[in-house]
Design a protein around this motif. Structure first.
Motif, short mmCIF file in Angstrom:
data_model
loop_
_atom_site.label_atom_id
_atom_site.label_comp_id
_atom_site.label_asym_id
_atom_site.label_seq_id
_atom_site.Cartn_x
_atom_site.Cartn_y
_atom_site.Cartn_z
N VAL A 124 0.84 -1.20 0.00
CA VAL A 124 0.00 0.00 0.00
C VAL A 124 0.88 1.25 0.00
CG1 VAL A 124 -0.17 -0.04 2.53
CG2 VAL A 124 -1.93 1.14 1.21
N GLY A 125 0.39 2.30 -0.66
CA GLY A 125 1.10 3.57 -0.68
C GLY A 125 0.69 4.44 0.49
N ASP A 126 1.08 5.69 0.45
CA ASP A 126 0.75 6.61 1.54
C ASP A 126 -0.76 6.82 1.60
OD1 ASP A 126 3.40 6.83 2.24
OD2 ASP A 126 3.76 8.57 0.96
N GLY A 127 -1.32 7.44 0.58
CA GLY A 127 -2.77 7.54 0.44
C GLY A 127 -3.51 8.03 1.66
N TYR A 128 -4.77 7.61 1.77
CA TYR A 128 -5.65 8.06 2.83
C TYR A 128 -5.21 7.47 4.17
CZ TYR A 128 -9.85 8.70 5.64
OH TYR A 128 -10.72 9.01 6.64
N HIS A 129 -5.00 8.33 5.15
CA HIS A 129 -4.46 7.88 6.43
C HIS A 129 -5.43 6.95 7.15
CE1 HIS A 129 -7.00 10.66 8.84
NE2 HIS A 129 -6.90 11.43 7.77
N GLY A 130 -6.74 7.08 6.92
CA GLY A 130 -7.70 6.21 7.57
C GLY A 130 -7.52 4.75 7.20
N CYS A 131 -7.14 4.49 5.93
CA CYS A 131 -6.91 3.10 5.51
C CYS A 131 -5.76 2.49 6.29
CB CYS A 131 -6.62 3.06 4.01
SG CYS A 131 -8.06 3.48 2.98
N HIS A 132 -4.75 3.28 6.59
CA HIS A 132 -3.63 2.77 7.37
C HIS A 132 -4.06 2.46 8.80
CE1 HIS A 132 -0.37 3.32 4.41
NE2 HIS A 132 -1.18 4.25 3.92
N GLY A 133 -5.07 3.18 9.29
CA GLY A 133 -5.61 2.86 10.60
C GLY A 133 -6.28 1.49 10.62
N VAL A 134 -7.03 1.18 9.54
CA VAL A 134 -7.67 -0.14 9.44
C VAL A 134 -6.62 -1.23 9.32
CG1 VAL A 134 -9.21 -1.58 8.05
CG2 VAL A 134 -9.77 0.81 8.44
N ILE A 135 -5.58 -0.97 8.52
CA ILE A 135 -4.50 -1.95 8.37
C ILE A 135 -3.81 -2.19 9.71
CG2 ILE A 135 -2.24 -2.33 7.30
CD1 ILE A 135 -3.37 -0.78 4.84
N ALA A 136 -3.60 -1.13 10.49
CA ALA A 136 -2.98 -1.28 11.81
C ALA A 136 -3.84 -2.15 12.72
CB ALA A 136 -2.76 0.10 12.44
N GLN A 146 8.17 -10.16 -3.05
CA GLN A 146 7.77 -10.02 -1.65
C GLN A 146 6.31 -10.39 -1.44
OE1 GLN A 146 9.74 -5.83 -1.31
NE2 GLN A 146 9.61 -6.61 0.79
N LEU A 147 5.55 -10.53 -2.54
CA LEU A 147 4.14 -10.90 -2.47
C LEU A 147 3.99 -12.40 -2.66
CD1 LEU A 147 2.68 -8.05 -4.69
CD2 LEU A 147 2.48 -8.23 -2.20
N GLU A 148 3.02 -12.98 -1.95
CA GLU A 148 2.73 -14.40 -2.08
C GLU A 148 1.24 -14.59 -2.35
OE1 GLU A 148 4.23 -16.64 1.21
OE2 GLU A 148 6.24 -15.76 1.08
N LYS A 149 0.86 -15.83 -2.60
CA LYS A 149 -0.52 -16.15 -2.91
C LYS A 149 -1.44 -15.68 -1.79
CE LYS A 149 -3.56 -19.95 -4.27
NZ LYS A 149 -3.66 -21.41 -4.55
N GLY A 150 -2.51 -14.98 -2.17
CA GLY A 150 -3.49 -14.51 -1.20
C GLY A 150 -3.19 -13.14 -0.62
N ASP A 151 -2.02 -12.58 -0.92
CA ASP A 151 -1.71 -11.24 -0.44
C ASP A 151 -2.51 -10.20 -1.23
OD1 ASP A 151 0.01 -12.24 1.45
OD2 ASP A 151 1.83 -11.89 0.27
N VAL A 152 -2.39 -8.95 -0.82
CA VAL A 152 -3.22 -7.88 -1.40
C VAL A 152 -2.36 -6.67 -1.75
CG1 VAL A 152 -4.92 -6.10 -0.77
CG2 VAL A 152 -5.43 -8.51 -0.36
N ILE A 153 -2.63 -6.10 -2.90
CA ILE A 153 -2.18 -4.74 -3.21
C ILE A 153 -3.39 -3.83 -3.08
CG2 ILE A 153 -1.26 -3.16 -4.95
CD1 ILE A 153 0.28 -5.47 -6.17
N LEU A 162 -0.91 -8.90 10.16
CA LEU A 162 -0.80 -8.41 8.78
C LEU A 162 0.44 -7.53 8.62
CD1 LEU A 162 -2.03 -8.00 5.93
CD2 LEU A 162 -3.35 -6.10 6.89
N GLN A 163 1.26 -7.86 7.62
CA GLN A 163 2.48 -7.11 7.37
C GLN A 163 2.24 -6.08 6.27
OE1 GLN A 163 5.75 -9.52 6.00
NE2 GLN A 163 7.13 -7.78 5.71
N LYS A 164 2.66 -4.85 6.52
CA LYS A 164 2.49 -3.78 5.54
C LYS A 164 3.77 -3.62 4.71
CE LYS A 164 1.83 0.52 6.97
NZ LYS A 164 1.12 1.72 7.49
N LEU A 165 3.60 -3.65 3.39
CA LEU A 165 4.70 -3.46 2.46
C LEU A 165 4.48 -2.17 1.68
CD1 LEU A 165 4.83 -7.07 0.94
CD2 LEU A 165 6.31 -6.16 2.74
N PRO A 166 5.57 -1.54 1.20
CA PRO A 166 5.38 -0.34 0.37
C PRO A 166 4.74 -0.68 -0.96
CG PRO A 166 7.69 -0.97 0.45
CD PRO A 166 6.98 -1.84 1.45
#
Length: 396
Positions: free
Chosen positions: A110-122, A141-148, A130-134
């Motif tokens: 995930v990129g910087d983007g909307y700060h609220g989304c990072h709150g949900v990810i946290a 670095q991505l595997e099956k079932g991961d999300v962009i 859940l591990q956050k990648l740039p």
């Protein structure tokens, strides 16, 4: 003619819910009941354990946490516009929560983007690890079932990313692509055409369009995902309210014409700002001189320099009504909103009125010189004159 055969988005906005209209009212009535009577015909009663998807009737409801008339009509219209099965939520962030609950990835790019989304990810990091990648992480670095999670155009800048390239990156690794298309509603961007697996919107913005409702939306073309999302929503309880559903239907009737006008207004204002900012040797008392004295940069997809023609293909009808400006000094950013008459200093975006926000008021991560602007339905020349006058006052 069936609404599904209608060419125009405005036609579908007005008629995609015709099959759900059980009354003679032209304007849909508002249903506030949370519970609904079962059929008086015993042969029509199907126990929950025996029910199948074929038994689902969008005109029949049991309990509003499952479904209700107004949100159901809202979802029917949006499903036609987005070209996928739409599930509505109480907010954009609850929609993201629903998507991550469904997919349960181990990693999210995930990129910087909307700060609220990072709150949900946290929140998910706390619960599931859940591990956050740039966003620009290497594909290995991505595997099956991961999300962009790709927000495009991105908040608050209004600049865009190539959906097709991120879809290819995700799918090559067995990962999924969620596209947050809040800044580019249907008509401006169609993420399914470029490989998105799930489309997400904060419906509070353009789907609501009048700064008076909270709503989130997910869309998918997979029947199994749609069914699971609805089941998850039933138990998490993040349903859209009946009042909000009614307001949403009202607003979707004018979605195409509103967004078209807002996008055109923004394009004209951005062009004027960019031309003034780069005008050579402006006269000392000119608007151009005032702009150059206080403004540092204008950010928007229409001004992006990109390789290839992906941006025009992705957004063929305009680049969205939201953009950002970076002032030369923080004090200019703090003071500009108070000098404007037609730009209301408030957060959020997508309403019929033009908003400007000194973005640091709600987002701790942004440059304090940045102002986000959401263009409304006012005459663009009035907005231009208002901004020119304000720049002149700041330049003094």
């Amino acid at each position: 003619m069936s609404h599904s055969n209608a060419i125009g988005a405005s036609t579908r906005s007005l008629h995609a819910d015709d099959a759900l209209n059980l009354v003679t009212d032209v304007a849909p009535p508002m249903h506030l009941s949370t519970t609904f009577r079962y059929s008086n015909d015993p042969t029509q009663l199907v126990p929950a354990a025996d029910a199948t998807p074929a038994d689902y009737d969008p005109t029949s409801h049991i309990y509003s946490r499952m479904s209700a008339p107004n949100p159901t009509r809202f979802e029917a219209i949006l499903s036609s516009l987005i070209h996928g099965q739409v599930i509505s939520y109480s907010s954009g962030l609850s929609a993201l929560h629903g998507a991550l609950t469904l997919l349960n990835p181990r990693r999210i790019s995930v990129g910087d983007g909307y700060h609220g989304c990072h709150g949900v990810i946290a929140l998910f990091t706390r619960l599931t690890g859940l591990q956050k990648l740039p966003l620009d992480c290497s594909s290995d670095q991505l595997e099956k079932g991961d999300v962009i999670l790709l927000e495009t155009p991105v908040n608050p800048q209004g600049t865009a990313f190539d959906i097709a390239s991120y879809a290819a990156k995700a799918h090559a690794r067995g990962a999924y692509l969620i596209v947050d298309s809040t800044f580019a509603p249907p008509g401006l961007q169609e993420p399914f055409q470029f490989g998105a697996d799930i489309i997400m919107h904060s419906g509070t913005k353009y789907f609501g369009g009048h700064s008076d409702m909270l709503c989130g939306v997910l869309a998918t073309n997979r029947d199994d995902w749609a069914a699971q999302l609805k089941t998850d929503r039933l138990f998490i309880g993040t349903v859209m309210g009946s009042m909000e559903g009614w307001l949403g239907v009202r607003s979707l009737r004018t979605l195409e014409i509103r967004v078209q006008r807002q996008s055109e207004n923004a394009a004209r204002l951005i062009s004027w700002l960019d031309t003034a900012l780069h005008a050579p040797n402006p006269a000392p008392d000119s608007d151009e001189a005032a702009v150059q004295a206080v403004l540092g940069e204008v950010l928007h997809a229409s001004l992006q320099k990109v390789e290839g023609d992906w941006l025009k293909k992705q957004m063929p009808n305009g680049f969205g009504p939201v953009f950002s400006i970076i002032m030369k000094e923080m004090r200019f950013a703090r003071e500009l909103p108070s000098k404007l008459r037609f730009f209301q200093h408030a957060t959020s975006l997508g309403g019929v009125e033009t908003l400007i926000e000194w973005r640091t008021m709600t987002d701790q991560t942004v440059d304090r010189r940045l102002l986000r602007i959401s263009i409304g339905l006012e005459n663009w020349e009035d907005l231009k004159a208002d901004m020119a006058r304000a720049f002149r006052e700041l330049a003094k």
